[in-house]
Scaffold this active site. Structure first.
Site, PDB file in Angstrom:
ATOM      1  CB  THR A  44     -15.339  32.083 -12.952  1.00  0.00           C
ATOM      2  OG1 THR A  44     -16.575  31.575 -13.630  1.00  0.00           O
ATOM      3  CG2 THR A  44     -14.344  30.975 -13.588  1.00  0.00           C
ATOM      4  CE1 TYR A 106     -28.900  31.928   3.719  1.00  0.00           C
ATOM      5  CE2 TYR A 106     -28.987  34.326   4.689  1.00  0.00           C
ATOM      6  CZ  TYR A 106     -29.264  32.723   4.857  1.00  0.00           C
ATOM      7  OH  TYR A 106     -29.614  32.291   5.799  1.00  0.00           O
ATOM      8  NE  ARG A 137     -22.396  29.837  -9.711  1.00  0.00           N
ATOM      9  CZ  ARG A 137     -21.335  28.879  -8.676  1.00  0.00           C
ATOM     10  NH1 ARG A 137     -21.324  29.429  -7.410  1.00  0.00           N
ATOM     11  NH2 ARG A 137     -20.729  28.370  -9.430  1.00  0.00           N
ATOM     12  CB  ILE A 202     -19.360  37.359 -18.819  1.00  0.00           C
ATOM     13  CG1 ILE A 202     -19.712  38.766 -19.290  1.00  0.00           C
ATOM     14  CG2 ILE A 202     -18.266  37.220 -17.764  1.00  0.00           C
ATOM     15  CD1 ILE A 202     -19.899  39.808 -18.402  1.00  0.00           C
TER      16      ILE A 202
END
Length: 290
Positions: A44, A106, A137, A202
């Site tokens: 974020t 990745y 993600r 969180i």
């Protein structure tokens, strides 16, 4: 130490640079409204677009502004293990209370690679570590068995679970018990996660509704289950609104609408599409935030 309503705080920008004054005001807003701990440079906080100097500076500002009133959990993860070690070492020197370590993105490591990644960081920097699993993600899922292996390290104190898989979260609790703390990484599953044995969240939504997010956790902790349920369902439309587009685009847009920061992003993130922006505005109006 690392439980309750923990905010994954945004990084405000102004004219292409970190807006340090606005950032300090956001920190005060969080502490005044009952937030238990602050995470700078998480997802974020647009950590992926900060250079190393900016990354370290944001962590330094947070530690200085918080001034030990609540714990600071520095986001120092990366897809290069050595970079994560270097960022974590800086955070420790600066006075952070813990680090948040996202699974390397990745390059898609195996479970053994994930284990060695976290092991290397834990052995290199003696600082409490919160694992961060967000396969949507990173394209890699930190499995419960690997979490159990990592729980043997004293530095590993918690996991932020954002897989969306409640069965997987339950398995983590089953395997590690109370050796590490389970934290929600998604606002919209906070209440179910508490029921599984989790200790907090969180949160993205806490950026704009810190008092209610903190109140939800506090109600649960004190046994006020109906109160926790009421706050969860009150917050739920807002939590959904935070993901009308990729996080942190909606939450930064919301904070700008609330007059707290400039509406500025770094590419490849960009302003919201007009239709989504209007939906967000209506959600904020309905909640009473604007």
């Amino acid at each position: 130490m690392f439980q309750g309503s923990i905010v994954a705080i945004v990084t405000p920008f102004k004219d292409g640079k970190v807006d340090e004054d606005a950032f300090r005001r956001l920190i005060e807003f969080q502490i005044e409204n009952g937030t238990s701990a602050i995470v700078p440079c998480g997802t974020t906080g647009e950590s992926a677009t900060l250079n190393v100097e900016e990354h370290n500076r944001v962590i330094d500002i947070t530690i200085e502004a918080v001034n030990k009133r609540v714990p600071v959990i520095a986001g120092t993860g990366g897809n290069s293990t050595m970079e994560a070690v270097e960022l974590t070492a800086h955070a420790k020197r600066a006075g952070a209370d813990a680090s948040l370590q996202v699974t390397p993105y990745y390059n898609k490591p195996t479970q053994e690679g994930l284990y060695r990644h976290y092991k290397t960081i834990a052995e290199a920097v003696s600082l409490p570590m919160i694992l961060y699993n967000v396969p949507g993600r990173t394209s890699v899922n930190l499995l419960p068995e690997t979490v159990a292996r990592l729980a043997e390290f004293p530095e590993v104190v918690a996991i932020k679970e954002a897989s969306g898989n409640l069965a997987q979260m339950a398995e983590i609790v089953e395997l590690v018990g109370d050796r590490i703390t389970l934290l929600s990484g998604d606002d919209n599953v906070t209440l179910p996660l508490l029921a599984l044995g989790g200790k907090g969240v969180i949160s993205v939504a806490a950026n704009i509704a810190p008092k209610d997010t903190a109140g939800l956790i506090k109600a649960w902790e004190t046994g006020d289950i109906p109160g926790a349920q009421a706050l969860f369902y009150k917050l739920l439309p807002l939590c959904k609104a935070m993901f009308y587009e990729t996080n942190p685009i909606p939450v930064k847009t919301a904070l700008a609408m609330m007059g707290m920061i400039e509406e500025e992003f770094r590419l490849p993130l960009c302003p919201m599409a007009p239709a989504n922006r209007e939906k967000l505005k209506k959600a904020l109006e309905s909640y009473g935030l604007i």
